[in-house]
Design an enzyme around this catalytic site. Structure first.
Site, PDB file in Angstrom:
ATOM      1  N   LYS A 192       1.623   3.819  -7.561  1.00 44.51           N
ATOM      2  CA  LYS A 192       2.786   4.542  -7.018  1.00 44.51           C
ATOM      3  C   LYS A 192       2.962   4.079  -5.581  1.00 44.51           C
ATOM      4  CE  LYS A 192       4.521   8.306  -4.697  1.00 44.51           C
ATOM      5  NZ  LYS A 192       5.429   7.399  -4.005  1.00 44.51           N
ATOM      6  N   GLU A 268      -8.357   7.660   1.622  1.00 46.45           N
ATOM      7  CA  GLU A 268      -8.450   6.951   2.902  1.00 46.45           C
ATOM      8  C   GLU A 268      -7.294   7.468   3.733  1.00 46.45           C
ATOM      9  OE1 GLU A 268      -7.655   5.075   5.759  1.00 46.45           O
ATOM     10  OE2 GLU A 268      -7.058   3.307   4.576  1.00 46.45           O
ATOM     11  N   GLU A 393      -2.442  12.378  15.151  1.00 46.44           N
ATOM     12  CA  GLU A 393      -2.161  10.991  14.785  1.00 46.44           C
ATOM     13  C   GLU A 393      -0.654  10.754  14.937  1.00 46.44           C
ATOM     14  OE1 GLU A 393      -2.229   9.665  10.586  1.00 46.44           O
ATOM     15  OE2 GLU A 393      -3.525   8.047  11.271  1.00 46.44           O
TER      16      GLU A 393
END
Ligand SMILES: NC(=O)C1=CN([C@@H]2O[C@H](COP(=O)(O)OP(=O)(O)OC[C@H]3O[C@@H](n4cnc5c(N)ncnc54)[C@H](O)[C@@H]3O)[C@@H](O)[C@H]2O)C=CC1
Ligand code: BAL
Length: 499
Positions: A192, A268, A393
């Site tokens: 995907k 991850e 982030e």
């Protein structure tokens, strides 16, 4: 470095591209079952590149069914590893033959610079696939030290049908990081791609078919996270799922697995990676080049980007002077102009997110301007260690500079984050380097350089940056295989009474 073309030549290639737009399932392109499509846009210009199949749960079910059929009949899973190797090497060669087309497609769809696509993304994709292909017929199973009356074999088997959910920041390379070991191990996969960047994954599926990957083994189902990612994560017949993306979405995949069939999950995820520069570090010019590369490469759209510079007071001014000089050498502009090192952010939504961190308090040493999808490399000098730019982030070209008095304070600050993906430490003292590398809680720590290691070294995170296995290295194969014990009784009936 490959020979780069001129902007005009790249534009001519772009104009002649045939863009793949349909899902690739069971060896052929197909529209979404619903017939719906979504626009994929060039973020550098805002132009619609193509209308891509907007798949949903019905397409996921169909792809899983075909992947399961392929896995069970052994057309790939039971091929001799040496034969799988040959097919994957053929795929790597086909990618090489089509490298330029793929580089341009990647740049158009993602806003990445053609320079990076030509010199990093495409060559690393080829290298990754070749490396895993070469590895697969060199991994041996084991025999355990059981008693004389037994032989116990510990064998690896492909885990089965695997979902691979990809991010948009390295569409080709993350595809390779996952399909390389998954296909080499004998799994069937449903990829995907991120909805921002579906094109190159679809083209690779077509090339894989040409290389000899059998129908049903490599399927690509484009669409949104909720419409495709979630049904894949919740599917009862998917054995494992490997994801790269945000920590928030990673958490969802754990929930999906827990609420469905407890599929194996590898995540991850994000990072807020420190580059620690101690006052005994040598060659500040070289260090500055590493820091700039770590922060601004790929527009900072990189999970391992060194977004926090933690610098000891004694060396700060001299280092910053050099960092500013290096950062000015990173031209920003048209991604198809090979001189540019900074292209467009991937989407208007992401551009807005990155912009929300600019102009909010900290002293701006450089940059800070943003327009039409492009954000200037920006350096902020920050005292407040709770500032959002220090904690969150950003995933854009924004470097936060934090000043410390001592090496101990630097390490403590490096660890003062929920993340633990990557870090770097710069010092000329080997003991400080190794003590620091051990003390920093991150999956990869580089000494006197910025980087992620290479294909031979496992990559993944501690804390909220990672869960489960690792990408890259031999260790990547752990995600896509499971271990079986085969216990064989060698005793004679005479030797042992059985109740
Ligand atoms: N670690 C990394 O490499 C990446 C980190 N990020 C971070 O995430 C932030 C947000 O970016 P996004 O594109 O929204 O990342 P994301 O984590 O939401 O997207 C990654 C993949 O997950 C899928 N996804 C999204 N929502 C889903 C859901 N509810 N269920 C199943 N699958 C789902 C997406 O379609 C995409 O394929 C970025 O600003 C950045 O900070 C984004 C991309 C890569
Ligand atoms: N830098 C490779 C992994 C990622 O950014 O998603």
């Amino acid at each position: 470095m490959s020979d780069l073309l001129t902007t005009e030549e790249y534009k001519a290639i772009a104009a002649g591209l045939t863009l793949p737009t349909q899902a690739f399932i069971d060896g052929s392109f197909r529209p979404a079952k619903s017939g719906k499509t979504f626009d994929t846009v060039n973020p550098a210009t805002g132009a619609v590149l193509a209308k891509v199949a907007a798949c949903d749960a019905a397409d996921v079910d169909f792809a899983v069914e075909k992947a399961r059929d392929a896995f069970e009949d052994g057309r790939w899973s039971r091929l001799h590893p040496g034969e799988r190797k040959q097919v994957l090497i053929r795929l790597a060669k086909l990618i090489k033959r089509n490298a330029r087309e793929l580089a341009v497609m990647e740049s158009l769809d993602s806003g990445k610079t053609i320079y990076d696509c030509e010199t990093v993304d495409v060559p690393e994709t080829i290298h990754c696939l070749t490396w895993h292909a070469e590895l697969i017929d060199k991994i041996y199973d084991q025999v355990s030290p059981a008693s004389d009356n037994h032989i116990a074999m510990v064998v690896r088997e492909p885990v089965g049908v695997v979902g691979l959910v990809l991010p948009w920041n390295f569409p080709l390379l993350m595809l390779a990081w996952k399909i390389g070991p998954a296909l080499a191990s004998g799994c069937s996969v449903i990829v995907k791609p991120a909805e921002e960047t579906s094109l190159t994954a679809l083209r690779i599926a077509e090339l894989a078919m040409e290389a000899g990957v059998p129908a049903g083994v490599l399927n690509v189902v484009p669409g949104s996270g909720p419409e495709v990612g979630e049904p894949l994560g919740r599917h009862m017949d998917v054995d494992a799922l490997s994801f790269t993306g945000s920590t928030e979405t990673g958490r969802r995949f754990l929930r999906y697995a827990a609420e469905s069939n407890l599929k194996e999950v590898t995540l991850e995820m994000g990072g807020k990676n420190p580059a620690v520069v101690l006052d005994d570090a040598e060659n500040l010019d070289r260090i500055a080049a590493h820091v700039v590369n770590g922060a601004f490469w790929n527009m900072g759209e990189n999970c391992s980007a060194s977004s926090r510079l933690i610098v000891q007071k004694g060396v700060k001014d001299a280092l910053l002077k050099r960092i500013l000089a290096h950062a000015r050498e990173w031209p920003m502009g048209d991604p198809l102009d090979p001189v540019n090192r900074v292209g467009a952010l991937v989407s208007p939504a992401h551009f807005d997110k990155v912009c929300s961190y600019l102009g909010k308090g900290p002293k701006v040493l450089m940059g800070g301007k943003a327009e039409d999808g492009f954000v200037e490399p920006t350096i902020l000098d920050i005292d407040d260690r709770r500032a959002v730019q220090v904690r969150e982030e950003i995933f854009g070209p924004v470097l936060s500079v934090l000043t410390v008095d001592s090496a101990d304070e630097a390490i403590a600050l490096a660890n003062d984050t929920e993340y633990g993906l990557a870090a770097s430490i710069f010092t000329s003292n080997i003991k400080r380097a190794l003590r620091g590398a051990r003390a920093i809680r991150a999956g990869t720590v580089t000494v006197n350089s910025f980087g992620e290691g290479d294909i031979s070294t496992p990559f993944g995170g501690f804390k909220s940056s990672g869960f489960g296995g690792r990408d890259n290295g031999i260790q990547a194969h752990d995600q896509y295989t499971q271990i079986k014990t085969i216990w064989i009784d060698l005793s004679d009936d005479r030797d042992e009474a059985v109740d």
